[in-house]
Each structure stands twice: as C-alpha cells, then as structure tokens.
Design an enzyme around this catalytic site. Structure first.
Site, PDB file in Angstrom:
ATOM      1  N   ARG A 171       0.853  -1.207   0.000  1.00 41.76           N
ATOM      2  CA  ARG A 171       0.000   0.000   0.000  1.00 41.76           C
ATOM      3  C   ARG A 171       0.881   1.246   0.000  1.00 41.76           C
ATOM      4  O   ARG A 171       2.080   1.180   0.245  1.00 41.76           O
ATOM      5  CB  ARG A 171      -0.871   0.029   1.263  1.00 41.76           C
ATOM      6  N   TYR A 222       6.791   7.301  17.595  1.00 38.72           N
ATOM      7  CA  TYR A 222       7.034   7.357  16.141  1.00 38.72           C
ATOM      8  C   TYR A 222       8.253   8.242  15.829  1.00 38.72           C
ATOM      9  O   TYR A 222       9.129   7.864  15.039  1.00 38.72           O
ATOM     10  CB  TYR A 222       5.779   7.891  15.461  1.00 38.72           C
ATOM     11  N   ALA A 277      10.757   8.951  17.756  1.00 34.57           N
ATOM     12  CA  ALA A 277      11.974   8.262  18.214  1.00 34.57           C
ATOM     13  C   ALA A 277      12.372   7.177  17.219  1.00 34.57           C
ATOM     14  O   ALA A 277      13.559   7.032  16.882  1.00 34.57           O
ATOM     15  CB  ALA A 277      11.739   7.656  19.597  1.00 34.57           C
TER      16      ALA A 277
END
Ligand code: NAP
Length: 247
Positions: free
Chosen positions: A19, A160, A162
C-alpha cells in the site's frame, strides 16, 4: 544513460509494499526494469495487486511475501525465500511503518514497543538478513523511509518520532560500515504524504506549516527513491520530501 532503464537486472526488496508509499516505490522500480519482492503484513489482496501491476509494467518478476518485519526469524526465512525465488537482492527499501499516536504521559508500553519494533527493529532485521545477498552481489543500495517527525519531533508521536530519528542513526552507521563493500545506505524523510496512514490528516491545521502548501503524493516519494537507487556517489544522506516542512 536513461535512469528509467537502469534497474534492469536488479532485484529490489520493498517492505510495506502492499500500500501507500511502498506500493508506489515497487511500481516505480518495476517501471525501471527491476524484479521486486513486495513484503507486507496481512493485506494479501493488495500485495498481489501491486505485484500484478509491477509485472505488467516491466515484464520482470514480482513476488509478494507475507512477513512481519519485527520478527527476526521470520525475516531470516523471508530473505532465504527471496534468494531462492529471485536469486538475490541489490536494493532494499525499509518502508514498513506503523503509528500508535498518543500523548507521552498516557502512552502505553505496548504502543511504544510496537512502533519501535516495526519501524526501527524491522529495518535492522531486514538490513541484517538482506545485506548478505548484497555482499554476494558485490553491490547494494539500502533506502530507509524515515519521516519529518524524526527530524523535527512531533507532539503526540514520541514513539514514532523516536523510531524515525533512530532510523537516521541506523542509516548513517550502515552507510559508514558497508561503504567499503559497495553498499550505499540513505534515508528519505517524507512530510505529509497522502496515504491510508494520513487519511485523518487531510484537514489538519499543520498542513498550513508546509511551505509548498499541500500534501505530497506517493509518487513524489517514489521519485526520490528512484534517484537514490541510481545515485552511485550518494551515501549517508537524508533526503527530505516534505514540501519544505522540515527545512
Ligand atoms: P501505509 O499506507 O499505512 O502502509 C503501511 C505498509 O506497511 C503496508 O504495506 C503494511 O502492510 C506494511 N506493514 C505494516 N506493519 C508491518 C509489519 N509489521 N511487517 C511488514 N509490513 C508491515 O503507510 P504509508 O503512509 O505508505 O507509509 C510508509 C512509510 O512511510 C512508513 O514507514 C511511514 O512511517 C513513512 N512515512 C509516511 C508518511 C505519510 O505522510 N504517509 C510521512 C512520513 C513517513 P499491510 O498492507 O499488509 O497492512
């Protein structure tokens, strides 16, 4: 040389290829002549559709592999399957990623660990098991999909941000370690790109902070990946594709 034929004879492995950004990169590389391995988590129908499109674009092979990139052993087995089916690997795009957003004070251990395991450890697992195939080929190109969140930090995305900042460190260490073996490693830091992941952000006020004033497309990121796949003297770089967001 026309860049659009430069991947003939190459084998590209793209995680999260079913995707969004990963699917666009798989199709772009296929249109440049590469055979592709599309790795996905669970969406078999979408992964198969991407492979079908890739095969019509280039005539080269395209095979999907269901594999959780956070699982070290599963990745090892998938790398062996890719070697058996396609014969090796020259390009690896570590693109699979997830979000579990929330304020730091309320974030669960599970939300932190899941994001780190998929986004950062997943890239390590793939790099660890695909680079032996690149060493056999005596060439390789690794592209890690980081994020503007990893450069700027984003409130509500400590896990996220990090993981994406960690990917930049992984990119630079890998670039230094493998340069002498003919393997390059770079990162792309996208900003707001229209995909399933950002479906809820179409009207976000943060979009007003993008100098170019709009979201990017998956093709914008795929063009950057195509550049890095062909840029033989570029390694250890972080290429922003963010409409100017993180400059
Ligand atoms: P997306 O549309 O949500 O697609 C995620 C892809 O990752 C899917 O192919 C999914 O497979 C796969 N995946 C998820 N967990 C996996 C796992 N454990 N093992 C293997 N595959 C897994 O995401 P996207 O927006 O295209 O983002 C792609 C990458 O770009 C991510 O790393 C993301 O952090 C980064 N990025 C995106 C943006 C943006 O604005 N969209 C901005 C900056 C960075 P299934 O289809 O099987 O679920």
């Amino acid at each position: 040389m026309n860049c659009d034929s430069r991947l003939i004879g190459k084998i590209a492995v793209i995680t999260g290829g079913s995707r969004g950004i990963g699917a666009a990169i798989a199709c772009k590389f296929a249109s440049m002549g590469a055979a592709v391995a599309v790795i996905y988590a669970g969406n078999t129908e979408a992964a198969e559709a991407v492979c079908e499109k890739c095969r019509t674009l280039s005539g080269a092979n395209a095979i999907s592999y269901r594999c959780d990139v956070s699982d070290f052993t599963a990745v090892k087995e998938t790398a062996a399957a890719i070697r058996r089916d396609l014969g090796g690997a020259h390009i690896l795009v570590n693109n699979a990623g997830v979000t579990r957003d929330g304020l730091l004070a309320m974030m669960t251990e599970e939300a932190f660990d899941t994001v780190m395991d998929v986004n950062l450890k997943g890239a390590f697992n793939m790099t660890r098991h695909i680079t032996p195939l690149m060493l056999r080929a005596k060439e390789g190109c690794i592209i890690n999909i980081s994020s503007a969140s990893g450069l700027l930090g984003n409130a509500g995305q400590s896990n996220y941000s990090a993981s994406k900042a960690g990917l930049i460190g992984l990119t630079k260490a890998t670039a230094r370690e493998l340069a002498s073996k003919g393997i390059r490693c770079n990162a792309i830091a996208p900003g707001f790109i229209r995909t399933d992941m950002t479906a809820a952000q179409e009207d976000s006020p943060l979009l007003a902070t993008v100098p170019l004033g709009r979201m990017g497309s998956t093709e914008d990121v795929a063009e950057a990946a195509a550049y890095l796949a062909c840029a033989g003297y570029v390694t250890g770089e972080v290429l922003r594709v963010d409409g100017g967001l993180a400059m």
